[in-house]
Design a protein around this motif. Structure first.
Motif, PDB file in Angstrom:
ATOM      1  N   SER A   1     -18.160  16.037 -91.058  1.00 54.11           N
ATOM      2  CA  SER A   1     -19.559  16.052 -90.352  1.00 54.11           C
ATOM      3  C   SER A   1     -20.961  15.855 -90.959  1.00 54.11           C
ATOM      4  O   SER A   1     -20.084  16.366 -91.856  1.00 54.11           O
ATOM      5  CB  SER A   1     -19.793  16.886 -88.770  1.00 54.11           C
ATOM      6  OG  SER A   1     -19.262  18.061 -89.862  1.00 54.11           O
ATOM      7  N   PRO A   2     -22.062  15.368 -90.286  1.00 53.98           N
ATOM      8  CA  PRO A   2     -23.201  15.543 -91.329  1.00 53.98           C
ATOM      9  C   PRO A   2     -23.678  17.215 -91.368  1.00 53.98           C
ATOM     10  O   PRO A   2     -23.438  18.186 -90.091  1.00 53.98           O
ATOM     11  CB  PRO A   2     -24.652  15.183 -90.031  1.00 53.98           C
ATOM     12  CG  PRO A   2     -23.603  14.253 -89.004  1.00 53.98           C
ATOM     13  CD  PRO A   2     -22.154  15.362 -88.996  1.00 53.98           C
TER      14      PRO A   2
ATOM     15  N   HIS B   1     -28.564  15.907 -94.139  1.00 46.07           N
ATOM     16  CA  HIS B   1     -27.848  14.945 -94.095  1.00 46.07           C
ATOM     17  C   HIS B   1     -28.693  14.026 -93.636  1.00 46.07           C
ATOM     18  O   HIS B   1     -29.455  14.109 -92.376  1.00 46.07           O
ATOM     19  CB  HIS B   1     -26.358  14.527 -93.347  1.00 46.07           C
ATOM     20  CG  HIS B   1     -25.707  13.638 -93.891  1.00 46.07           C
ATOM     21  ND1 HIS B   1     -25.757  13.060 -94.813  1.00 46.07           N
ATOM     22  CD2 HIS B   1     -25.324  12.511 -92.858  1.00 46.07           C
ATOM     23  CE1 HIS B   1     -24.436  11.751 -94.849  1.00 46.07           C
ATOM     24  NE2 HIS B   1     -24.955  11.305 -92.947  1.00 46.07           N
TER      25      HIS B   1
ATOM     26  N   ARG C   1     -10.476  12.565 -88.989  1.00 44.46           N
ATOM     27  CA  ARG C   1     -11.562  12.901 -88.734  1.00 44.46           C
ATOM     28  C   ARG C   1     -12.753  12.349 -89.385  1.00 44.46           C
ATOM     29  O   ARG C   1     -12.916  13.608 -89.511  1.00 44.46           O
ATOM     30  CB  ARG C   1     -11.263  13.453 -87.104  1.00 44.46           C
ATOM     31  CG  ARG C   1     -11.983  12.476 -86.143  1.00 44.46           C
ATOM     32  CD  ARG C   1     -12.287  14.147 -84.973  1.00 44.46           C
ATOM     33  NE  ARG C   1     -13.305  14.663 -85.217  1.00 44.46           N
ATOM     34  CZ  ARG C   1     -13.037  15.705 -84.767  1.00 44.46           C
ATOM     35  NH1 ARG C   1     -13.062  15.874 -82.955  1.00 44.46           N
ATOM     36  NH2 ARG C   1     -14.275  16.219 -85.026  1.00 44.46           N
TER      37      ARG C   1
ATOM     38  N   LEU D   1     -16.883  24.277 -86.825  1.00 47.17           N
ATOM     39  CA  LEU D   1     -16.467  23.390 -85.865  1.00 47.17           C
ATOM     40  C   LEU D   1     -14.936  24.063 -85.161  1.00 47.17           C
ATOM     41  O   LEU D   1     -14.136  24.009 -86.311  1.00 47.17           O
ATOM     42  CB  LEU D   1     -16.089  21.681 -86.465  1.00 47.17           C
ATOM     43  CG  LEU D   1     -15.105  21.277 -85.235  1.00 47.17           C
ATOM     44  CD1 LEU D   1     -15.965  21.106 -83.994  1.00 47.17           C
ATOM     45  CD2 LEU D   1     -15.264  20.137 -85.755  1.00 47.17           C
TER      46      LEU D   1
ATOM     47  N   TYR E   1     -16.728  11.456 -88.771  1.00 42.82           N
ATOM     48  CA  TYR E   1     -17.561  11.321 -87.798  1.00 42.82           C
ATOM     49  C   TYR E   1     -17.037  10.400 -86.523  1.00 42.82           C
ATOM     50  O   TYR E   1     -17.523   9.881 -85.699  1.00 42.82           O
ATOM     51  CB  TYR E   1     -18.733  10.279 -88.776  1.00 42.82           C
ATOM     52  CG  TYR E   1     -19.298  10.092 -89.730  1.00 42.82           C
ATOM     53  CD1 TYR E   1     -21.271  10.374 -89.290  1.00 42.82           C
ATOM     54  CD2 TYR E   1     -19.309  11.228 -90.470  1.00 42.82           C
ATOM     55  CE1 TYR E   1     -21.982  10.965 -90.319  1.00 42.82           C
ATOM     56  CE2 TYR E   1     -19.752  11.758 -91.604  1.00 42.82           C
ATOM     57  CZ  TYR E   1     -21.609  11.794 -91.025  1.00 42.82           C
ATOM     58  OH  TYR E   1     -22.577  12.542 -92.458  1.00 42.82           O
TER      59      TYR E   1
ATOM     60  N   HIS F   1     -29.386  19.282 -89.095  1.00 48.24           N
ATOM     61  CA  HIS F   1     -27.918  19.146 -87.967  1.00 48.24           C
ATOM     62  C   HIS F   1     -27.572  20.754 -88.127  1.00 48.24           C
ATOM     63  O   HIS F   1     -27.537  21.609 -88.816  1.00 48.24           O
ATOM     64  CB  HIS F   1     -26.595  18.507 -89.237  1.00 48.24           C
ATOM     65  CG  HIS F   1     -27.380  16.733 -89.001  1.00 48.24           C
ATOM     66  ND1 HIS F   1     -27.208  15.448 -87.760  1.00 48.24           N
ATOM     67  CD2 HIS F   1     -28.351  15.462 -89.935  1.00 48.24           C
ATOM     68  CE1 HIS F   1     -27.272  14.486 -88.380  1.00 48.24           C
ATOM     69  NE2 HIS F   1     -28.050  14.901 -89.782  1.00 48.24           N
TER      70      HIS F   1
ATOM     71  N   PHE G   1     -22.401  16.163 -96.610  1.00 47.03           N
ATOM     72  CA  PHE G   1     -21.493  16.543 -95.495  1.00 47.03           C
ATOM     73  C   PHE G   1     -20.753  17.561 -94.893  1.00 47.03           C
ATOM     74  O   PHE G   1     -21.278  18.705 -96.902  1.00 47.03           O
ATOM     75  CB  PHE G   1     -20.178  15.544 -96.035  1.00 47.03           C
ATOM     76  CG  PHE G   1     -20.508  14.229 -96.348  1.00 47.03           C
ATOM     77  CD1 PHE G   1     -21.113  13.078 -94.968  1.00 47.03           C
ATOM     78  CD2 PHE G   1     -20.774  13.670 -97.775  1.00 47.03           C
ATOM     79  CE1 PHE G   1     -21.227  11.941 -95.081  1.00 47.03           C
ATOM     80  CE2 PHE G   1     -21.402  12.416 -97.837  1.00 47.03           C
ATOM     81  CZ  PHE G   1     -21.274  11.268 -96.759  1.00 47.03           C
ATOM     82  N   LYS G   2     -20.153  18.235 -94.129  1.00 40.24           N
ATOM     83  CA  LYS G   2     -19.920  18.977 -94.167  1.00 40.24           C
ATOM     84  C   LYS G   2     -18.388  18.878 -93.311  1.00 40.24           C
ATOM     85  O   LYS G   2     -17.515  18.441 -92.912  1.00 40.24           O
ATOM     86  CB  LYS G   2     -20.384  19.597 -92.715  1.00 40.24           C
ATOM     87  CG  LYS G   2     -19.514  21.202 -92.126  1.00 40.24           C
ATOM     88  CD  LYS G   2     -19.874  21.995 -91.136  1.00 40.24           C
ATOM     89  CE  LYS G   2     -20.151  21.082 -90.335  1.00 40.24           C
ATOM     90  NZ  LYS G   2     -20.579  21.999 -88.932  1.00 40.24           N
TER      91      LYS G   2
ATOM     92  N   THR H   1     -12.399  17.536 -90.709  1.00 35.88           N
ATOM     93  CA  THR H   1     -12.742  17.182 -90.150  1.00 35.88           C
ATOM     94  C   THR H   1     -14.261  17.163 -91.099  1.00 35.88           C
ATOM     95  O   THR H   1     -14.481  17.572 -92.551  1.00 35.88           O
ATOM     96  CB  THR H   1     -13.335  16.937 -88.536  1.00 35.88           C
ATOM     97  OG1 THR H   1     -13.428  18.607 -89.137  1.00 35.88           O
ATOM     98  CG2 THR H   1     -12.347  17.703 -88.499  1.00 35.88           C
TER      99      THR H   1
ATOM    100  N   PRO I   1     -15.694  10.931 -82.722  1.00 37.97           N
ATOM    101  CA  PRO I   1     -15.452  12.015 -81.669  1.00 37.97           C
ATOM    102  C   PRO I   1     -14.034  11.733 -81.117  1.00 37.97           C
ATOM    103  O   PRO I   1     -13.090  10.487 -81.495  1.00 37.97           O
ATOM    104  CB  PRO I   1     -16.326  11.405 -80.755  1.00 37.97           C
ATOM    105  CG  PRO I   1     -16.889  10.021 -80.686  1.00 37.97           C
ATOM    106  CD  PRO I   1     -16.701   9.409 -82.139  1.00 37.97           C
TER     107      PRO I   1
END
Length: 280
Positions: free
Chosen positions: A182-183, A187, A158, A207, A160, A202, A264-265, A180, A162
């Motif tokens: 995410s920013p 970023h 996944r 998460l 970016y 960010h 990126f995370k 996953t 939701p």
């Protein structure tokens, strides 16, 4: 196959050029090979998801390889945490860039047959993905209500996108892996400084997903240097920051070139081993 009817949740079976359930709800395959499993009554807008312009900008930007380090890292983690995965899901797959590269990498390393399904609410993106990557399975659908059977996938990515936690719990097998993206904190920070008087980082926290064990995380960061006008234009138009920039600001950035942080995370989660009740 893993598709279920988006109206009654019964399994879908392919008959010639259409998918049909026992209640005779039918969904025709498009000429490009994808199936639209987003009924009109479940659309919030006429054409949900990224429009053609945003999809085109992202496609052209990704095709230049600017985010290939992210794709390579996701593929590496997939090998490490799910080496035996044979059923894979890309949630919010867009035009299929990450989907295709993951599929090709897994096929070349494991030498075994695997299936990859891509889901996105944007019909424009799915049409392009299906036309270009005919060996993958693509459908138009919402990540918040995926027309996919329970406990179907060994591995899901996944990037970016939701989604709904209950849906992740439902479609990923017990013991299955979810990656996953995410920013990271910085970023696109250079771009944010051009827009906001007080740009914010960010969020940095992990998460944590209910029903999943948090296995690991990795940071991937590098500097992006864009000098060609087309590349800068595509980059700006594929991000939500495009709506924040005036035409004069865009022109100035294109004229001067853009140096921007990429951060990126990437986090790895494992579906907990438990009996999963039907959430449909």
């Amino acid at each position: 196959m893993s598709y279920i009817c988006p109206i009654c949740s019964a399994p879908l079976v392919k008959q010639q050029n259409a998918w049909q359930c026992e209640q005779r709800h039918q969904f025709d395959c498009a000429k490009e090979g994808y199936v639209n499993l987003l009924p009109v009554q479940k659309k919030k807008t006429k054409d949900p998801g990224d429009n053609k312009e945003m999809m085109f900008a992202r496609r052209e930007f990704l095709n230049q390889g600017f985010y290939q380090p992210l794709s390579d890292k996701v593929n590496q983690l997939a090998f490490e945490y799910a080496p035996d995965a044979n059923k894979i899901l890309d949630i919010g797959c867009g035009e299929g860039y990450y989907s295709h590269r993951l599929f090709e990498a897994l096929q070349s390393v494991t030498q075994s047959h695997c299936e990859l399904f891509g889901v996105d609410i944007s019909k424009s993106a799915i049409r392009y993905a299906a036309k270009r990557y005919s060996d993958l399975h693509f459908c138009v659908a919402s990540a918040f209500e995926m027309p996919l059977a329970n406990n179907s996938f060994d591995l899901a990515i996944r990037i970016y996108a939701p989604s709904k936690i209950e849906e992740l719990q439902r479609v990923i097998k017990p013991g299955g892996i979810l990656i996953t993206v995410s920013p990271g904190p910085t970023h696109h920070y250079a771009l944010k400084k051009k827009i906001y008087s007080e740009p914010k980082l960010h969020p940095q926290g992990p998460l944590v997903l209910d029903g999943f064990t948090y296995l690991a995380h990795e940071a991937l960061s590098y500097s992006l240097s864009l000098t060609h006008a087309d590349d800068i234009d595509h980059f700006l138009n594929m991000t939500p920051y495009a709506w924040k920039l005036s035409d004069s600001q865009k022109s100035q950035i294109i004229e001067q070139g853009l140096e921007c942080e990429i951060d990126f995370k990437i986090e790895i989660h494992q579906r907990e081993q438990e009996t999963i009740r039907s959430l449909i």
